[in-house]
Design an enzyme around this catalytic site. Sequence first.
Site, PDB file in Angstrom:
ATOM      1  N   GLU A  49     -30.974 -26.154  51.663  1.00 56.92           N
ATOM      2  CA  GLU A  49     -30.953 -26.861  50.381  1.00 56.92           C
ATOM      3  C   GLU A  49     -31.941 -26.184  49.457  1.00 56.92           C
ATOM      4  OE1 GLU A  49     -30.269 -31.306  52.381  1.00 56.92           O
ATOM      5  OE2 GLU A  49     -32.063 -30.884  51.199  1.00 56.92           O
ATOM      6  N   ASP A  60     -38.601 -38.337  44.760  1.00 54.39           N
ATOM      7  CA  ASP A  60     -39.463 -37.466  45.560  1.00 54.39           C
ATOM      8  C   ASP A  60     -40.887 -37.971  45.668  1.00 54.39           C
ATOM      9  OD1 ASP A  60     -37.896 -35.183  46.514  1.00 54.39           O
ATOM     10  OD2 ASP A  60     -37.457 -34.926  44.385  1.00 54.39           O
TER      11      ASP A  60
END
Lengths: 262, 394
Positions: A49, A60
């Site tokens: 990724e 995040d």
Amino acid sequence: MRQLGEVFGRLREKREGALVLFVTAGDPPLAQLPAILETLATSGADVIEVGLPFSDPIADGPVIQASSQRALDRGTKTADVLAALRGFDLAPVVLMGYTNPMARRGLGRFALDAAGAGAAGTIVCDLTPDDAGDWREASREAGLDTVFLAAPTSTDERLDRVCEASTGFVYAVSRTGVTGAGHEAWDEARTLVGRIRARTDLPVCVGFGVSGPADVREVCSFADGAIIGSRLVTLLADRWRGGEGREEVAAWVREAKAAARR
Amino acid sequence: MAAVSPSLGRFGPYGGRYVPETLVPALDEFESSFRRAWADPGFQAEFEGLLRDYVGRPTPLTEARRISERTGLQVTVKREDLNHTGAHKINNALGQCLLAKRMGKSRIIAETGAGQHGVATATVCALLGLECEVYMGEEDCSRQELNVFRMRLLGARVIPVSSGTRTLKDALNEAMRDWVTNVRTTHYVIGTAAGPHPYPEIVREFQSVIGREARAQYLERHGRLPDVGIACVGGGSNAIGFFHAFLNDPMDLIGIEAGGLGIPSGHHAAPLTAGSPGVLHGSYSYMMQDEDGQVLPTHSVSAGLDYPGVGAEHSYLKDSGRVTYRSASDDEALRAFQEVAQLEGLIAAFESAHAFVPLFERGGLSPGARVLVNLSGRGDKDMERASTLLGLQS
């Protein structure tokens, strides 16, 4: 470029778990990305990724937030990230990021550019199947897989939708929370993977809180693959040092992949 | 952004829900709880009772006679500054916290810029016995320190946010991350009419009391409607609450964004005036972004307007032409702040002072126009900054 279906099919035949690794494009500096991708793939990463940095990454935790910010401070642009991917064919690359940078110049154009750069698919952290009609269509036309996230809080009806909209694999979020290392129990993730398996034959990979070989071994006992992000981002930021740390990173990847072999 | 699939909770193309999957079930629950409560006379009675007996509604309309004399306009002011805690923010905080109780959520989180939404939420949490944590950018904590003290006194925990630009946008990011982690026990009280569906609609509904009251009060006193309505726009909660009752009336509606150091300088917080559509904090709306889709830093003298996004319904009202959006610079807002204080004895919040700027512009509004301005909050919180900026120490 090897595509996701082929890679997961091969792993399934070998009864082997997939090691999926996340790196932020632009941290270490973008010029290093091809060498990093090669190191990861040749050491055992099955899927990579590549994170497109965003200024406001709400899904995040602190590690990837800081990494994204460093990448942006270095002037990392989407077009340059795609250019840096071109020619890499040792493992499928999935672009991971947020809606706004991907959609800035139009979804259709981004999908075509990403596919043109050799990407196999996308994961968009703030996009659910509810608002993804156009995105799925653009991706289908460009030949990109669309990986959607399933969460422990997802209702059965929502899991149906996530499984229906996903191609390539389904991303099972291991816990309520943001990305980042550190996990106490895998019961929630195990339950979620079971619920997803009841709905689809697609591979299911587990991420959020997966940080080392022990976690990978545990996750691969009930899922098709384990996704490591923050831990690798930290390792690269601290130890890559312009490529000098290549062997240390490779050794870490080999160990993680060994744990995925079950 | 070329095309977005029309789906849930859209105003034209704007709005939607761009959030991690983890949050979607909570947004669904929030929406269905709201629909049930809104249709429940028991909830309405509780909400209206507290607005009356605790918040102090209805807030009055004040005829601004000396501003009218000075400007040749007929200016009336809606006094949201007279609400308990000093701003319109408590209308929404009260509504959402009552809903949170109904949903069985015992912990409340909020983001705040100027601190007014944080104070309002902390106040309602004290009233209802809910745990409260407020995210506030480090820069805002220092420029609105008094509100930090108020929140702490009210029993809330204030969490300074040091990421990004250390202002409202980053406080929102951090609150979203908290919510994604604690979603099962926690309700996130967003303070403005932005964010993912159903927030823009629910916040508007809780704030629309402003316009409903003002419309009825104006009609009763003047026997007609005003010609023009003006409100300041950051995320846009006071403005949408004020405008909503007037959308079908033959009236000009004007939203004033924060022009900061001036639009050409790039140092402003005026996404409707100078931004473009994109996805920020869960919804598709005008925002300030660069060519790569990264969110741009903003600047405004007022912490409450210092935000790169805006509520989705405002984007729709801009495109449809129903509301005109303009900006006022820091300097213009500070001049209006002084004029309003000295002509009417009203100390407006820096945010609200922006809404008064068009009154003092030459060649702006037609002479004699009947203008209704929403004074969304009082300026006590800004006195320390004002004393520095305006040299009030001697």
